[in-house]
Design a protein around this motif. Structure first.
Motif, PDB file in Angstrom:
ATOM      1  N   UNK A   1      12.069  12.230  -1.342  1.00 43.07           N
ATOM      2  CA  UNK A   1      10.947  12.268  -2.285  1.00 43.07           C
ATOM      3  C   UNK A   1       9.936  11.212  -1.839  1.00 43.07           C
ATOM      4  N   UNK A   2       9.039  11.630  -0.953  1.00 40.90           N
ATOM      5  CA  UNK A   2       8.090  10.686  -0.353  1.00 40.90           C
ATOM      6  C   UNK A   2       7.204  10.052  -1.417  1.00 40.90           C
ATOM      7  N   UNK A   3       6.865  10.805  -2.459  1.00 42.77           N
ATOM      8  CA  UNK A   3       6.009  10.254  -3.502  1.00 42.77           C
ATOM      9  C   UNK A   3       6.668   9.074  -4.215  1.00 42.77           C
ATOM     10  N   UNK A   4       7.999   9.086  -4.302  1.00 47.84           N
ATOM     11  CA  UNK A   4       8.706   8.021  -5.016  1.00 47.84           C
ATOM     12  C   UNK A   4       9.071   6.842  -4.106  1.00 47.84           C
TER      13      UNK A   4
ATOM     14  N   UNK B   1      15.476  11.231  -3.578  1.00 45.59           N
ATOM     15  CA  UNK B   1      15.508  12.598  -3.047  1.00 45.59           C
ATOM     16  C   UNK B   1      14.933  13.548  -4.090  1.00 45.59           C
ATOM     17  N   UNK B   2      14.462  14.658  -3.616  1.00 49.08           N
ATOM     18  CA  UNK B   2      13.935  15.684  -4.518  1.00 49.08           C
ATOM     19  C   UNK B   2      14.332  17.056  -3.992  1.00 49.08           C
TER      20      UNK B   2
ATOM     21  N   UNK C   1       0.837  -1.200   0.000  1.00 49.55           N
ATOM     22  CA  UNK C   1       0.000   0.000   0.000  1.00 49.55           C
ATOM     23  C   UNK C   1       0.877   1.257   0.000  1.00 49.55           C
ATOM     24  N   UNK C   2       0.688   2.077  -1.021  1.00 46.93           N
ATOM     25  CA  UNK C   2       1.566   3.240  -1.199  1.00 46.93           C
ATOM     26  C   UNK C   2       1.426   4.240  -0.054  1.00 46.93           C
TER      27      UNK C   2
END
Length: 599
Positions: free
Chosen positions: A309-312, A331-332, A264-265
């Motif tokens: 980069x939490x989305x990735x 990282x972003x 689960x993302x």
């Protein structure tokens, strides 16, 4: 006899007249009404205008729509709302059909009219509904109303391990059989309860599909996932328990159907967010690099901050879990630098603004102090609007820092070297050199103080002494560009050079008696002036006059140099400042002593 014959002839004629009149009334005069003897679903439409006939049928339609159909599904009572399946009657069409009954051409119409006295005609009332909507409801009730639905299998966690739940057969509504049964009740107001037929429901997923999913699931959760950044010792770790909490399985109806497992993302992002703060990299402001050989300034670009980069994170965790258990931490871009490359570039071309040199004899202990202070100041950068203080930047001169004892003005005369204030003696020469770079750079003079005694190696009045915490030399960078301070020295000289962009101002000096005037010329032709007046003390009686040794050519009285024609920089409002040294003291010294660091 004749009367009988007349009567026998007259009565039929009278009856015929009445019939004729009735026909004319019904079929000619009232041809906008439904004929006699016409009905629909038990509703007598005879002699009704067409719109009234349509209204009567509409009332019947509302009766059908307002009465639910009672169903029994696997023992559960369910009501079907006819409106949910779009039940409707075209009352206008029914009324039009009623109007057409017994409306024939010629004598045949008379015959039809005569039939209305002995028989009636029933008009059909078609009732329609949306079969697709009905099937959709039945499919929904198969899932919600049946206690034995088919189970397609899944993967669940037991004691930290993924285990299978195999498919099981169930029951579902037999829609093909149920639709006509329910339809029969929808089209009549006298409705009966419908026992909805069921049929076996076989799962579409095979047991082997679940086994494959279990293997993948255990691969996802059996070991911790570690995400690293190159060159950084810290790691972001998601434990097996964390991975297990995020495990999800679902049936994907493809060809063939399968059980898909995934992490689960949102769960993974939540776990990562709790650790993300430790990996924040703050931004780095743009700065400037000075080339000692070419004497040029260049911009060292700013670096934006970085954050996880939490989305990735979900993709990175899944990839790592299915391979070695380790992966790269995504990282972003984070916060922007407070002072960016663009801001630095907006300052315009940066070059030499002002420079000043003073001279001294070689190799004295005071020279060591001058050069050490120059080393501490070299490379300082003053941002637009900031103030720069020699004392604040360099701090107190101490033996621990390498400063030595040298002559200093104590109570009106130069003495050496028993006092604590002798430590760092001679650094006023650096202060004077620095002050003149401020002066000819046109920067705002916040504070300076000349010596109490005059030393011929300095420009008259246009010089500064230094103590700690006072006197000090402080200026404000009132330009829109940085000031980069460079210092250099030889065995017999000290030089201070300012680099930046003062907006094109140029400053020159004039002296009249004890007053020095700074003349500042602006690029638009405006000229402003600022004056400083200082009265030196005479040396104390019986004390020898201060002597100077210079490297200037024979016959000259000063060994200072200013930039040719004056050089650039700041502005100060026109004003006159007059300061007078007390007769018995010279400048402020640390604590209770009235001393300076000497000449």
């Amino acid at each position: 006899m004749r009367l009988v014959i007349v009567t026998a002839i007259a009565l039929p004629l009278i009856a015929l007249a009445f019939l004729g009149a009735g026909y004319v009334h019904d079929e000619v005069v009232s041809d906008d009404r439904v004929s006699r003897g016409v009905e629909a679903v038990g509703i007598d439409l005879s002699r009704l205008p067409e719109e009234n006939a349509a209204s009567a049928i509409a009332t019947y339609e509302q009766t059908l729509v307002g009465q639910p159909v009672e169903l029994i599904i696997d023992g559960h009572a369910v009501q079907l709302d006819p409106a949910a399946v779009g039940l409707t009657v075209d009352e206008a069409a029914v009324a039009a059909d009623a109007m057409a009954v017994r409306r024939e051409a010629g004598f045949a119409n008379v015959t039809s009219w005569l039939g209305t006295f002995t028989s009636s005609v029933t008009v059909d009332v078609p009732v329609t509904y949306d079969e697709e909507a009905l099937r959709a409801l039945l499919a929904e009730w198969s899932l919600t109303k049946i206690d034995k639905p088919a189970y397609e299998g899944a993967v669940r966690i037991e004691s930290g391990q993924a285990v299978p739940e195999y498919p099981r057969a169930g029951l579902m509504i037999d829609a093909d059989a149920a639709v006509p049964l329910i339809g029969q009740q929808l089209v009549t107001p006298d409705r009966e309860v419908v026992e909805v037929p069921l049929e076996p429901l076989e799962p579409i997923v095979q047991p082997g599909d679940v086994d494959v999913a279990v293997v993948k699931a255990n691969k996802l959760i059996d070991t911790a996932v570690t995400l690293r950044r190159p060159g950084v010792p810290k790691t972001l770790i998601i434990t097996p328990d964390g991975l297990a909490s995020a495990l999800r399985s679902e049936v994907v109806v493809n060809s063939p159907a399968t059980v898909e497992v995934s992490l689960d993302e949102e769960i993974l992002r939540g776990i990562a967010e709790r650790q993300a703060e430790a990996f924040v990299i703050p931004p780095v402001d743009a700065t400037f690099s000075f080339d000692d050989e070419t004497k040029t300034l260049s911009i060292v670009p700013s670096i934006p901050g970085q954050r996880v980069d939490v989305e990735a994170i979900p993709e990175a965790v899944t990839r790592a879990a299915l391979s070695s258990g380790t992966g790269a931490l995504p990282m972003t871009t984070g916060e922007e630098a407070a002072f960016t490359t663009a801001m630095a570039e907006a300052m315009g071309p940066l070059g030499e603004v002002s420079t000043f040199t003073t001279y001294h004899p070689c190799c004295a202990s005071r020279v060591r102090n001058i050069q050490l202070l120059a080393d501490e100041i070299r490379g300082a950068i003053v941002m637009p609007g900031e103030e720069f203080s020699i004392n604040q930047h360099a701090g107190k001169r101490t033996i621990a820092e390498g400063y030595v004892r040298a002559g200093a003005i104590i109570n009106g005369r130069v003495e050496c070297c028993d006092s604590a204030v002798n430590i760092g003696g001679g650094t006023s020469q650096f202060a004077t050199t620095f002050y003149n770079a401020v002066f000819f750079g046109c920067y705002e003079d916040v504070f300076h103080q000349p010596h109490s005694l005059y030393f011929s190696r300095y420009p008259f009045v246009r010089e500064a002494t230094l103590g700690y915490p006072l006197p000090d030399v402080i200026f404000r960078n009132d330009s829109e560009a940085i000031v980069y301070i460079d210092t250099s020295y030889t065995g017999g000289s000290i030089t201070v050079t300012f680099y930046g962009n003062n907006g094109g101002r140029e400053c020159t000096a004039e002296r009249s008696g004890n007053t020095v005037t700074r003349i500042m010329e602006w690029p638009d032709g405006k000229v402003t002036t600022q004056e400083w007046t200082w009265n030196y003390r005479k040396p104390r009686p019986k004390d020898p006059e201060p002597t100077t040794t210079t490297t200037a050519p024979e016959g000259e009285t000063t060994t200072t140099t200013a930039p040719e024609g004056g050089t650039t920089t700041t502005t100060a409002p026109p004003e006159t400042t007059t300061t007078t040294a007390p007769e018995t003291t010279t400048t402020t010294a640390p604590e209770t002593t009235t001393t300076t660091s000497g000449g």
